[in-house]
Design a protein around this motif. Structure first.
Motif, PDB file in Angstrom:
ATOM      1  N   ALA A 111      31.548  46.151  73.138  1.00 35.05           N
ATOM      2  CA  ALA A 111      32.443  47.008  72.753  1.00 35.05           C
ATOM      3  C   ALA A 111      31.975  48.185  71.953  1.00 35.05           C
ATOM      4  O   ALA A 111      30.881  48.134  71.037  1.00 35.05           O
ATOM      5  N   PHE A 112      32.572  49.439  71.778  1.00 38.95           N
ATOM      6  CA  PHE A 112      32.226  50.419  71.386  1.00 38.95           C
ATOM      7  C   PHE A 112      33.448  50.611  70.040  1.00 38.95           C
ATOM      8  O   PHE A 112      34.689  50.442  70.302  1.00 38.95           O
ATOM      9  N   PRO A 113      33.184  51.337  68.745  1.00 34.88           N
ATOM     10  CA  PRO A 113      34.112  51.380  67.889  1.00 34.88           C
ATOM     11  C   PRO A 113      34.882  52.656  68.334  1.00 34.88           C
ATOM     12  O   PRO A 113      34.318  53.547  69.185  1.00 34.88           O
ATOM     13  N   GLU A 114      36.201  52.663  67.965  1.00 36.80           N
ATOM     14  CA  GLU A 114      36.995  53.480  68.445  1.00 36.80           C
ATOM     15  C   GLU A 114      37.831  54.141  67.366  1.00 36.80           C
ATOM     16  O   GLU A 114      37.686  53.802  65.927  1.00 36.80           O
ATOM     17  N   GLY A 115      38.608  55.212  67.392  1.00 33.75           N
ATOM     18  CA  GLY A 115      39.144  56.291  66.256  1.00 33.75           C
ATOM     19  C   GLY A 115      39.037  57.721  66.452  1.00 33.75           C
ATOM     20  O   GLY A 115      38.208  57.936  67.328  1.00 33.75           O
ATOM     21  N   THR A 116      39.629  58.465  65.520  1.00 33.93           N
ATOM     22  CA  THR A 116      39.977  59.961  65.800  1.00 33.93           C
ATOM     23  C   THR A 116      38.632  60.409  66.121  1.00 33.93           C
ATOM     24  O   THR A 116      38.104  61.349  66.618  1.00 33.93           O
ATOM     25  N   ASN A 117      37.763  59.967  65.123  1.00 34.82           N
ATOM     26  CA  ASN A 117      36.396  60.803  65.133  1.00 34.82           C
ATOM     27  C   ASN A 117      35.147  59.843  65.344  1.00 34.82           C
ATOM     28  O   ASN A 117      33.949  60.046  65.003  1.00 34.82           O
ATOM     29  N   SER A 118      35.536  58.758  66.193  1.00 34.26           N
ATOM     30  CA  SER A 118      34.442  58.006  66.684  1.00 34.26           C
ATOM     31  C   SER A 118      33.499  58.647  67.957  1.00 34.26           C
ATOM     32  O   SER A 118      34.080  59.689  68.322  1.00 34.26           O
ATOM     33  N   ALA A 119      32.597  58.299  68.222  1.00 31.42           N
ATOM     34  CA  ALA A 119      31.585  58.608  69.287  1.00 31.42           C
ATOM     35  C   ALA A 119      32.445  58.658  70.662  1.00 31.42           C
ATOM     36  O   ALA A 119      32.437  59.518  71.626  1.00 31.42           O
ATOM     37  N   VAL A 120      33.261  57.509  70.772  1.00 32.93           N
ATOM     38  CA  VAL A 120      34.339  57.475  72.197  1.00 32.93           C
ATOM     39  C   VAL A 120      34.935  58.655  72.171  1.00 32.93           C
ATOM     40  O   VAL A 120      35.080  59.194  73.220  1.00 32.93           O
ATOM     41  N   ALA A 121      35.743  58.965  71.114  1.00 40.99           N
ATOM     42  CA  ALA A 121      36.738  60.330  71.364  1.00 40.99           C
ATOM     43  C   ALA A 121      35.805  61.195  71.251  1.00 40.99           C
ATOM     44  O   ALA A 121      36.454  62.474  72.040  1.00 40.99           O
ATOM     45  N   LEU A 122      34.964  61.590  70.453  1.00 36.73           N
ATOM     46  CA  LEU A 122      34.184  62.950  70.734  1.00 36.73           C
ATOM     47  C   LEU A 122      33.354  63.249  71.909  1.00 36.73           C
ATOM     48  O   LEU A 122      33.570  64.319  72.390  1.00 36.73           O
ATOM     49  N   VAL A 123      32.759  61.967  72.531  1.00 34.40           N
ATOM     50  CA  VAL A 123      32.134  62.211  73.905  1.00 34.40           C
ATOM     51  C   VAL A 123      33.075  62.542  75.034  1.00 34.40           C
ATOM     52  O   VAL A 123      32.950  63.542  75.836  1.00 34.40           O
TER      53      VAL A 123
ATOM     54  N   THR B 156      35.094  40.795  67.164  1.00 34.15           N
ATOM     55  CA  THR B 156      34.358  40.467  66.094  1.00 34.15           C
ATOM     56  C   THR B 156      32.825  40.516  66.331  1.00 34.15           C
ATOM     57  O   THR B 156      32.040  41.030  65.555  1.00 34.15           O
ATOM     58  N   ASN B 157      32.522  39.902  67.238  1.00 34.41           N
ATOM     59  CA  ASN B 157      31.083  39.582  67.520  1.00 34.41           C
ATOM     60  C   ASN B 157      30.484  40.540  68.799  1.00 34.41           C
ATOM     61  O   ASN B 157      29.492  40.174  69.191  1.00 34.41           O
ATOM     62  N   GLU B 158      31.272  41.304  69.279  1.00 36.74           N
ATOM     63  CA  GLU B 158      31.004  42.109  70.515  1.00 36.74           C
ATOM     64  C   GLU B 158      30.920  43.572  70.098  1.00 36.74           C
ATOM     65  O   GLU B 158      30.657  44.440  71.056  1.00 36.74           O
ATOM     66  N   LEU B 159      31.424  43.909  68.796  1.00 36.96           N
ATOM     67  CA  LEU B 159      31.506  45.499  68.399  1.00 36.96           C
ATOM     68  C   LEU B 159      30.100  46.095  67.995  1.00 36.96           C
ATOM     69  O   LEU B 159      29.478  45.437  67.198  1.00 36.96           O
ATOM     70  N   SER B 160      29.710  46.950  68.731  1.00 33.82           N
ATOM     71  CA  SER B 160      28.208  47.805  68.349  1.00 33.82           C
ATOM     72  C   SER B 160      28.564  48.650  67.204  1.00 33.82           C
ATOM     73  O   SER B 160      29.539  48.986  66.843  1.00 33.82           O
ATOM     74  N   THR B 161      27.297  49.255  66.885  1.00 36.52           N
ATOM     75  CA  THR B 161      27.384  50.369  65.720  1.00 36.52           C
ATOM     76  C   THR B 161      26.584  51.519  66.559  1.00 36.52           C
ATOM     77  O   THR B 161      25.579  51.317  67.089  1.00 36.52           O
ATOM     78  N   ILE B 162      27.482  52.408  66.298  1.00 33.70           N
ATOM     79  CA  ILE B 162      27.026  53.833  67.019  1.00 33.70           C
ATOM     80  C   ILE B 162      26.853  54.884  65.851  1.00 33.70           C
ATOM     81  O   ILE B 162      27.567  55.107  65.016  1.00 33.70           O
ATOM     82  N   SER B 163      25.647  55.577  66.058  1.00 37.79           N
ATOM     83  CA  SER B 163      25.052  56.559  65.231  1.00 37.79           C
ATOM     84  C   SER B 163      24.527  57.850  65.828  1.00 37.79           C
ATOM     85  O   SER B 163      24.364  57.707  67.262  1.00 37.79           O
ATOM     86  N   GLY B 164      24.766  59.077  65.475  1.00 40.36           N
ATOM     87  CA  GLY B 164      24.232  60.281  65.960  1.00 40.36           C
ATOM     88  C   GLY B 164      25.258  61.244  66.249  1.00 40.36           C
ATOM     89  O   GLY B 164      26.285  61.194  65.648  1.00 40.36           O
TER      90      GLY B 164
END
Length: 333
Positions: free
Chosen positions: A166-178, A207-215
């Protein structure tokens, strides 16, 4: 949803394992939070058809989008969660428009990509349990949050785990920006997006499926994620593994009651204890000698005043072969 729960229970019961005395996990129950097998998930409707032929680190092919480096580390819960070298790791995900290769031309996916193999690949873990893929940031499609599929095998090709990232979500998350990056071809935005909490795979928690995204959009993104599997037991007799088994509780999640299946090769002292996610002991479910054979340990929520949330149950079995422990997670609704 019923099909998903069935698949998860089936994989859990097939993946039963014990730890040899020399490899017993640390007694701190908090270790269960970082040393429990990652949730199993359905492979979905678009699994890789012939994964062994797709040994590639760069899986982009002709797809365009924001660059994504995918770093996946595999750890072995049967070896104190040490890195698992030599595991086969297959991944696959959709392109920026939500399409999968190897499928199409049907109601499931209108665009026909049956003859191509983009965004699919296999790598073998190194001494640090790591595989790295070069890809693009996945798009999304109706009813699913952004995700990556992963299937892990041991070195001989036996399946260890099918899961999803899974990917982190939220207003400034990579998912939203991309997904707002029309310059890179992402045209859907977030209108109609299915968030993790409403996704039919991730709705029971990530809980154990959420990745960490940077960049960043300009530099590309890097995904880091650790997956825990029940791998080799480093010398424990394989017959003992097959005969002594601790199952995932069922149903899971549960509302009123659940059952923990335990199969014993010989008469054994069995201790089952519940911990909350802070490591605090909640209750001892059983602490008794049980005969060889299959046992169903029943847990009634009301007996222990369990509130809704995640718990760890720790099973300790002692017999003439030694002492074995296993931690598993359960969810009370």
């Amino acid at each position: 949803m019923e099909r998903k729960e069935f698949l998860k229970k089936g994989v859990s019961l097939l993946g039963l394992a014990f730890v040899a005395p020399s490899l017993i996990k640390a007694e701190n129950p908090n270790d269960a939070l970082v040393c429990s097998v990652t949730n199993s998930e359905t492979a979905g409707p678009f699994p890789t058809i012939n994964p062994s032929s797709l040994t590639n680190a760069n899986i982009v092919s002709d797809r365009t989008g924001v660059p994504l480096t995918i770093n996946i580390t595999i750890n072995n819960t049967n070896a104190n969660c040490a890195a698992l070298q030599g595991a086969l790791v297959d991944i696959w995900h959709c392109d920026k428009d939500g399409y999968y290769s190897e499928y199409g031309g049907s109601g499931m996916q209108s665009v026909n990509y049956t003859a191509v193999h983009f965004l699919r690949g296999r790598q073998v873990t190194n001494a640090n349990g790591l595989v790295t893929f070069q890809s693009i940031f996945p798009g999304w499609y109706t009813s699913r949050a952004t995700h990556i599929h992963v299937h892990i095998y041991n070195a001989s090709g036996t399946s260890l785990l099918v899961t999803q990232i899974a990917f982190p979500e939220g207003t400034n998350s990579a998912v939203a920006l991309v997904n707002a990056s029309t310059a890179n071809g992402y045209t859907k935005g977030m209108s109609g997006y299915t968030y993790n909490a409403n996704d039919n795979v991730f709705s029971d928690g990530v809980t154990n499926e959420l990745s960490t995204i940077s960049g960043s959009i300009a530099a590309g993104y890097t995904l880091n994620h650790t997956i825990f599997v029940a791998g080799p037991t480093l010398g424990l007799d394989e017959i003992g593994i097959q005969q002594n088994q601790i199952g995932q509780n069922f149903p899971n999640p549960f509302t009123d009651s659940t059952t923990i299946p335990v199969q014993l090769a010989s008469s054994s002292d069995v201790h089952i204890e519940i911990f909350d996610l802070t490591g605090r002991s909640i209750a001892v479910i059983t602490n008794e000698k049980l005969t060889a054979g299959t046992h169903q340990i029943h847990l009634n929520r009301g007996d222990y005043s369990l509130s809704s949330g995640y718990y760890i149950y720790k099973v300790t079995i002692s017999n003439n072969q030694g002492t074995f422990t296993e931690n598993k997670r359960m969810l009370v609704k």
